[in-house]
Every structure is written in C-alpha cells, then in structure tokens.
Design a protein around this motif. Sequence first.
Motif, mmCIF file in Angstrom:
data_model
loop_
_atom_site.group_PDB
_atom_site.id
_atom_site.type_symbol
_atom_site.label_atom_id
_atom_site.label_comp_id
_atom_site.label_asym_id
_atom_site.label_seq_id
_atom_site.Cartn_x
_atom_site.Cartn_y
_atom_site.Cartn_z
ATOM 1 N N ALA A 1 -1.350 5.519 -12.976
ATOM 2 C CA ALA A 1 -0.929 4.548 -11.955
ATOM 3 C C ALA A 1 -1.309 3.134 -12.377
ATOM 4 N N MET B 1 0.835 -1.212 0.000
ATOM 5 C CA MET B 1 0.000 0.000 0.000
ATOM 6 C C MET B 1 0.869 1.262 0.000
ATOM 7 N N GLU B 2 1.996 1.190 0.699
ATOM 8 C CA GLU B 2 2.884 2.345 0.722
ATOM 9 C C GLU B 2 3.393 2.669 -0.679
ATOM 10 N N ASN B 3 3.731 1.601 -1.405
ATOM 11 C CA ASN B 3 4.190 1.813 -2.768
ATOM 12 C C ASN B 3 3.077 2.339 -3.659
ATOM 13 N N LEU B 4 1.868 1.852 -3.429
ATOM 14 C CA LEU B 4 0.745 2.318 -4.243
ATOM 15 C C LEU B 4 0.472 3.796 -3.982
ATOM 16 N N ASP B 5 0.497 4.205 -2.730
ATOM 17 C CA ASP B 5 0.297 5.625 -2.409
ATOM 18 C C ASP B 5 1.373 6.474 -3.066
ATOM 19 N N SER B 6 2.600 5.992 -2.995
ATOM 20 C CA SER B 6 3.706 6.726 -3.599
ATOM 21 C C SER B 6 3.498 6.846 -5.113
ATOM 22 N N PHE C 1 12.702 -1.595 -5.920
ATOM 23 C CA PHE C 1 11.354 -1.689 -6.474
ATOM 24 C C PHE C 1 10.703 -0.318 -6.669
ATOM 25 N N THR C 2 10.714 0.503 -5.620
ATOM 26 C CA THR C 2 9.989 1.782 -5.711
ATOM 27 C C THR C 2 10.607 2.687 -6.768
ATOM 28 N N ALA C 3 11.925 2.760 -6.772
ATOM 29 C CA ALA C 3 12.595 3.611 -7.743
ATOM 30 C C ALA C 3 12.280 3.148 -9.172
ATOM 31 N N GLU D 1 7.534 13.596 -2.898
ATOM 32 C CA GLU D 1 7.900 12.278 -2.362
ATOM 33 C C GLU D 1 9.100 12.314 -1.418
ATOM 34 N N VAL E 1 1.161 -0.101 -13.079
ATOM 35 C CA VAL E 1 1.076 -1.423 -12.432
ATOM 36 C C VAL E 1 0.985 -2.525 -13.482
ATOM 37 N N ARG F 1 0.636 6.692 -6.757
ATOM 38 C CA ARG F 1 -0.502 7.579 -7.063
ATOM 39 C C ARG F 1 -0.125 9.048 -6.856
ATOM 40 N N ARG F 2 0.627 9.334 -5.818
ATOM 41 C CA ARG F 2 1.047 10.724 -5.598
ATOM 42 C C ARG F 2 1.913 11.217 -6.754
#
Lengths: 266, 154
Positions: B25, B1-6, B43-45, B116, B29, B8-9
């Motif tokens: 977004a 969820m943290e990655n999804l919020d990031s 992953f996030t980057a 971010e 995905v 979407r932002r």
Amino acid sequence: MNTTADITHELLSAWLDGALDDKQASEVEARLSQDPALQRQVALMMLNERRLRSEVHRMVAERPIPSALSALLEEPGVTEAREAKQREPLSQRLRDWLSPAGFGPGLVAASVVTALVIGIFAGNQLDSSLPQPAQALALADMTIESGDRNFALLDAQPAGEPIALGDDIQGQVAYSFKNSDGRWCRQFEQHDFNSGQSIAGVACRGADAWRVELLQTLDQTRNDSEHFRAASGDELEVLDNFVMQRGTGEVIVGEPEAELIRRGWR
Amino acid sequence: MENLDSLRRFSFSLTGNGADGDDLAQNTVERLMHKGVPADAPFTAWMLRVCKNLWIDQIRSHSKMQLADGEEMEHHLEAVDGSAVAMSKVRLGEVAAAIEQLDPEQRAVLGLISVEGYSYREAAAILEIPIGTVMSRLARARSKLVELASEAQS
C-alpha cells in the motif's frame, strides 16, 4: 471438485454474483433445487467468501496505519477522491459481515416471532392475524428430543437434502459446524408450503437432544414453488453472523458429516 | 480514508498478510504521488490498478514479498486483542493459507470482486482484461478455495 456436468464452475460463480440473465439463473436454480452436492458447493463458496472478506476487513480495521504511510498521506497533493460503486448482490450480502452481533430492528416482537416459529415446528396453521415481520429473529430456548420429527432432521439428515416433516412442511440442513464450545451445531431451514412461512435456525447437539439457539423468520414470498428453496445469503446475513461469531470456522460437509451422523454426533 | 482502506484491503488480499500488505500500500501511494493520476482516470480504479501492477512486478523481481506468513499474522493478532481472537486466529490462518494456493491473477480478481465489491465490468477495466477472463479467473479461484476447504475437512 467436479461440478455437475452442465453447471460449470463459471456459471455457478456468476450466479452467486447475480451476473446471469434470467434464463440462465433459472436453469442454475432448477439444478440447485435437485442437486444436494451442488448446494453444498454453493454453501462452501459463500462461506469462503465471507471468511475472506471478514478477515481482510478485520486486518485493516485492527492493524494501525503504518507511520510512514500516514506521513505520506499528510503531504499535499494526495486527494481523497471518492467514488460510489455499485456492488453486486453477493458483495452486498457480505457487506456488513464484520458488524457486531447486534440484531437490530429485526428483534421487534421477539415473543411473537418465537410463537410463529414454534407454530411451524409443531406443524400448525399459523395465525395470519399476527404480525409477521420479515427477517425477524428470536433467541430461542427449545429442546428437540428423540422421537420429535425435527430430531430426525437435525440428527440424521445430511446437509443439502430436504426431508418431509409433515404433509406440507419440508426441512433441510444447510451445513454443520463445530461451535467454539466444542458442540456440533447445524444451520437448518424449514418451509411450510401451505402457509408460505419459512424459518431458518441454528441448533446444537447436547448429550441426547438438540437445542435450538436462534431462529429467524424468512420472507413471505417463498410459496410460489413446489420445491424447497434454500434461503439466499442476504436473507440469512444476521443468522450467518451469529454462526460466524460462535463457530470455530470448521464447516463439516460430505463424508466427515456422514461419519458424525453415523457416530451420533460424538 | 475510504480510498486508503480500499487500497489496504486490496493489498492484503493480494499478499495474504498485514506487513506485506502495508508495504505494498505504501509503495502504491508513493508511486501515485510520484507519477500522478491521469486527469480522465477514476482515482480509485487507477490506484488499484497501480497496486496490482506493483505487486506483480515485485513477484517477478523476486522481492522480499512473503505470502501468508502465519507467524506474522499470529503476532499481529496477539498484539491487537490477546486471547479474545483465538477463533479469528484459526480462521485467519486457514484463509491466508488458502490464498497462498491461488495464483496472483486469481487473487487480484477475488480481491476486487469478493472483497471490494466491484462488478465484473469494473474489475475488467481495472485489471485491463476481458470480462470473460475475469469470470473464468474468479470461478477458478472460488473452486480452488472450495477444494482446499474440502481437503481441510477430510
């Protein structure tokens, strides 16, 4: 907008993020302390960043996750890898921007804080035996009328230009804004060079007087300079939150502010 | 969820509005699921890099991506919270309109660093550009926003 010749936009931007080395940062800060226009530019940059971050976070928080996206995430193979990332100073200041206006632990001994603050307003020596919590906040109910030296600061001083309020006390307005109830308000700071005490607050203009609505004590390490040093964003995070929750988003600087001063805030 | 919020932002920062942000977004995905993430990539980057590249591709191909649709945002806000967000509405419109004035590369840098909280070095790695370019794009974006705010007040 032109930045002062030897302080480039890039340098100012990097300073906001804490990305300069000590020498460069000192140079920028020295210029900032003497250049009201540059101070106003920094204030606007910080406000813009706060709005941007606030609104993007708000959209994510309030907007439901689309069902198609949720369905995708429920499929196997989607990882929830998490990374700890190091935030830069500016981002740290803005991090909790959306948090509700709870004043948190800073509200301890609010009555004492108010007394300390009033002491600074009166220009009196503060009682060092009293507890002096850093970052303490107090909801204030204080009217500043014509004839009070603080009236001159709030009513006539352009943002970013320090003014002497006594032998050892300087004041400065950080910015002016329109409150959601239609009143004009100003965020201001005062520093007592003798005691090292500093405060920041918000005051709004009534018919003939300014009403101070929120006050915050600042840290005790500000007496190492002969110059007025504006509080940084992280010091004023909660106070700024107070402003953002009540303001219309309209920040007044430069000529529009000068015109309001000429018109007596009418 | 943290990655999804990031995600979407960052998508909202790029597109300037909710509907297109969520479309971006979702496309990100889908792309990640289809192509995967290299084993040695954070992953996030990697996710944000894919997102930014997809958005640039969409702009270049004249996709349906709309920037900062004020009407859509107003509808969104009314649906969420009714009259209580009147003040937010004003600010949201202002910032979205300002984002629209920035070029795509400036939005990406602003979204990563200002929204971010990535460092210059991390943003440079995600966007695959030198740190100096990150700094200059960020400075230009901030200056432009200050300019627009000053114009709005005059």
